[in-house]
Design a protein around this motif. Structure first.
Motif, short mmCIF file in Angstrom:
data_model
loop_
_atom_site.label_atom_id
_atom_site.label_comp_id
_atom_site.label_asym_id
_atom_site.label_seq_id
_atom_site.Cartn_x
_atom_site.Cartn_y
_atom_site.Cartn_z
N LYS A 34 0.82 -1.21 0.00
CA LYS A 34 0.00 0.00 0.00
C LYS A 34 0.85 1.26 0.00
CE LYS A 34 -3.83 2.28 2.38
NZ LYS A 34 -4.78 2.21 3.52
N LYS A 35 1.94 1.26 0.76
CA LYS A 35 2.79 2.44 0.86
C LYS A 35 3.43 2.76 -0.49
CE LYS A 35 5.04 3.08 4.62
NZ LYS A 35 6.01 2.99 5.74
N ARG A 36 3.95 1.74 -1.15
CA ARG A 36 4.56 1.96 -2.46
C ARG A 36 3.51 2.38 -3.47
NH1 ARG A 36 8.58 -2.42 -5.17
NH2 ARG A 36 9.97 -1.48 -3.62
N PHE A 37 2.34 1.79 -3.36
CA PHE A 37 1.24 2.13 -4.27
C PHE A 37 0.89 3.62 -4.16
CE2 PHE A 37 -3.29 2.64 -5.22
CZ PHE A 37 -3.39 2.01 -6.45
N GLU A 38 0.80 4.11 -2.95
CA GLU A 38 0.40 5.50 -2.73
C GLU A 38 1.44 6.49 -3.24
OE1 GLU A 38 -2.49 6.38 -1.90
OE2 GLU A 38 -3.31 4.48 -1.22
N LYS A 39 2.71 6.15 -3.14
CA LYS A 39 3.76 7.10 -3.52
C LYS A 39 4.15 7.02 -4.99
CE LYS A 39 7.90 4.36 -2.41
NZ LYS A 39 9.12 4.30 -1.56
N SER A 40 3.67 6.00 -5.70
CA SER A 40 4.02 5.81 -7.10
C SER A 40 3.06 6.55 -8.02
CB SER A 40 4.00 4.31 -7.46
OG SER A 40 4.93 3.57 -6.71
N TYR A 41 3.58 6.96 -9.19
CA TYR A 41 2.73 7.55 -10.23
C TYR A 41 2.07 6.40 -10.97
CZ TYR A 41 1.21 10.19 -14.32
OH TYR A 41 0.45 10.76 -15.32
N LYS A 42 0.75 6.35 -10.96
CA LYS A 42 -0.01 5.21 -11.48
C LYS A 42 -0.75 5.60 -12.76
CE LYS A 42 -1.85 5.43 -7.41
NZ LYS A 42 -0.81 6.20 -6.70
N PHE A 43 -0.64 4.77 -13.77
CA PHE A 43 -1.31 5.10 -15.03
C PHE A 43 -1.66 3.84 -15.82
CE2 PHE A 43 3.11 4.68 -16.20
CZ PHE A 43 3.10 4.22 -17.51
N ALA A 44 -2.52 4.02 -16.81
CA ALA A 44 -2.94 2.93 -17.68
C ALA A 44 -3.43 3.51 -19.00
CB ALA A 44 -4.06 2.13 -17.02
N PHE A 45 -3.61 2.63 -19.97
CA PHE A 45 -4.23 3.01 -21.24
C PHE A 45 -5.45 2.13 -21.47
CE2 PHE A 45 -0.16 4.98 -21.84
CZ PHE A 45 -0.46 6.11 -22.58
N VAL A 46 -6.53 2.75 -21.92
CA VAL A 46 -7.75 2.02 -22.25
C VAL A 46 -8.01 2.12 -23.75
CG1 VAL A 46 -8.79 2.31 -19.97
CG2 VAL A 46 -9.21 4.04 -21.74
N ARG A 47 -8.93 1.29 -24.22
CA ARG A 47 -9.20 1.21 -25.66
C ARG A 47 -10.70 1.03 -25.88
NH1 ARG A 47 -5.92 -3.11 -29.51
NH2 ARG A 47 -6.76 -2.48 -31.55
N ASP A 48 -11.19 1.52 -27.00
CA ASP A 48 -12.59 1.31 -27.34
C ASP A 48 -12.90 -0.19 -27.20
OD1 ASP A 48 -14.76 0.42 -29.22
OD2 ASP A 48 -14.92 2.58 -29.53
N PRO A 49 -13.90 -0.55 -26.37
CA PRO A 49 -14.19 -1.96 -26.11
C PRO A 49 -14.47 -2.80 -27.35
CG PRO A 49 -15.29 -0.59 -24.49
CD PRO A 49 -14.74 0.34 -25.54
N VAL A 50 -15.11 -2.21 -28.35
CA VAL A 50 -15.38 -2.96 -29.58
C VAL A 50 -14.08 -3.26 -30.31
CG1 VAL A 50 -16.55 -2.92 -31.82
CG2 VAL A 50 -17.69 -1.95 -29.81
N ASP A 51 -13.26 -2.26 -30.48
CA ASP A 51 -11.97 -2.41 -31.16
C ASP A 51 -11.06 -3.36 -30.39
OD1 ASP A 51 -10.01 -1.84 -33.11
OD2 ASP A 51 -9.09 -0.34 -31.80
N ARG A 52 -11.06 -3.23 -29.08
CA ARG A 52 -10.22 -4.10 -28.23
C ARG A 52 -10.65 -5.55 -28.35
NH1 ARG A 52 -10.98 -5.39 -22.39
NH2 ARG A 52 -9.07 -6.43 -21.73
N LEU A 53 -11.95 -5.82 -28.33
CA LEU A 53 -12.43 -7.19 -28.43
C LEU A 53 -12.10 -7.80 -29.79
CD1 LEU A 53 -13.87 -9.34 -26.76
CD2 LEU A 53 -16.03 -8.56 -27.75
N GLN A 54 -12.18 -7.01 -30.83
CA GLN A 54 -11.77 -7.50 -32.16
C GLN A 54 -10.29 -7.85 -32.16
OE1 GLN A 54 -13.58 -4.08 -34.49
NE2 GLN A 54 -14.10 -5.77 -35.86
N SER A 55 -9.49 -7.04 -31.49
CA SER A 55 -8.06 -7.30 -31.41
C SER A 55 -7.78 -8.59 -30.64
CB SER A 55 -7.36 -6.12 -30.74
OG SER A 55 -5.97 -6.33 -30.65
N VAL A 56 -8.52 -8.81 -29.57
CA VAL A 56 -8.38 -10.05 -28.79
C VAL A 56 -8.72 -11.25 -29.67
CG1 VAL A 56 -9.39 -11.40 -26.91
CG2 VAL A 56 -8.80 -9.01 -26.54
N HIS A 57 -9.80 -11.15 -30.42
CA HIS A 57 -10.23 -12.24 -31.30
C HIS A 57 -9.16 -12.54 -32.35
CE1 HIS A 57 -12.74 -13.99 -34.66
NE2 HIS A 57 -13.09 -14.76 -33.65
N ARG A 58 -8.60 -11.49 -32.97
CA ARG A 58 -7.53 -11.70 -33.96
C ARG A 58 -6.30 -12.33 -33.32
NH1 ARG A 58 -9.16 -6.45 -35.52
NH2 ARG A 58 -7.33 -5.50 -34.52
N TYR A 59 -5.98 -11.89 -32.12
CA TYR A 59 -4.82 -12.42 -31.38
C TYR A 59 -4.98 -13.92 -31.13
CZ TYR A 59 -1.66 -12.94 -27.32
OH TYR A 59 -0.69 -13.36 -26.42
#
Length: 214
Positions: free
Chosen positions: A69-94
């Motif tokens: 928890k301590k490291r979590f709080e002090k770290s810069y946290k980020f992520a990238f999201v994707r259009d769910p339709v496009d992402r699911l098509q990518s999963v299917h192709r993968y």
């Protein structure tokens, strides 16, 4: 015996690659939530400074917070999201192309033999239960939110404008260089999806559409 224990203890303390926290996270004082099929491998390569194979962990913000928890709080946290339709098509192709050939081999075989058509995959395989039993299908909010649907990271970028949004990450972490383009699936040759397929995906991933504005 005491000397060996001391040496092991020192090694563990000095070894920064401790799951789920990885060396590149400690080096950059950050936590990257790697959502599958949202350009995560490119981001990992940028953070690690290497384009060789790097461990890809699909851990949630909750996993990181629970681990330290301590490291979590002090770290810069980020992520990238994707259009769910496009992402699911990518999963299917993968999965059609073989997946990673290891832990999703059975699923990939099923998709490539019985569910080649994306519409069949959406209507005849995906359901609310399966969204949470296979990491590739998991809704994006489940990686980023708590039980109240509060986003637990400092910044959520978009796959659709990843180069622009990664500039924010570079500024925060004092990184240099461009974002490498890694593990990119081939573009789909499918025609525009039928509205009923899109509606089904919107139903399955309703919280992603709501929280991330797609």
């Amino acid at each position: 015996m005491l000397g060996i224990k001391t040496a092991i203890s020192s090694f563990i303390k000095g070894h920064s690659d401790m799951y789920p926290y990885r060396r590149y996270m400690c080096k950059n004082n950050c936590i990257f939530i790697h959502i599958p099929k949202a350009a995560g491998t490119s981001v990992l390569h940028a953070l690690s400074g290497s384009t060789v194979h790097i461990q890809r962990d699909h851990c949630s913000a909750f996993n990181f917070k629970s681990a330290d928890k301590k490291r979590f709080e002090k770290s810069y946290k980020f992520a990238f999201v994707r259009d769910p339709v496009d992402r699911l098509q990518s999963v299917h192709r993968y999965l059609l192309s073989g997946g990673n050939g290891i832990n999703n081999k059975r699923l990939s075989t099923l998709i490539s033999t019985k569910l080649v058509n994306f519409e069949d995959f959406v209507f005849n395989y995906l359901d609310p239960m399966r969204l949470h039993t296979e990491v590739l299908f998991r809704p994006q909010f489940s990686f980023l939110c708590n039980e109240h649907y509060d986003v637990l990271v400092d910044f959520v970028g978009r796959y659709e404008q990843i180069d622009k949004d990664f500039e924010i990450i570079k500024s925060q972490l004092n990184l240099s260089g461009d974002l490498p383009k890694s593990n990119i699936s081939k573009a789909s040759s499918e025609t525009r999806l039928d509205v009923k397929v899109v509606d089904r995906i919107k139903e399955l991933y309703s919280k992603d559409f709501e929280l991330f504005g797609y």
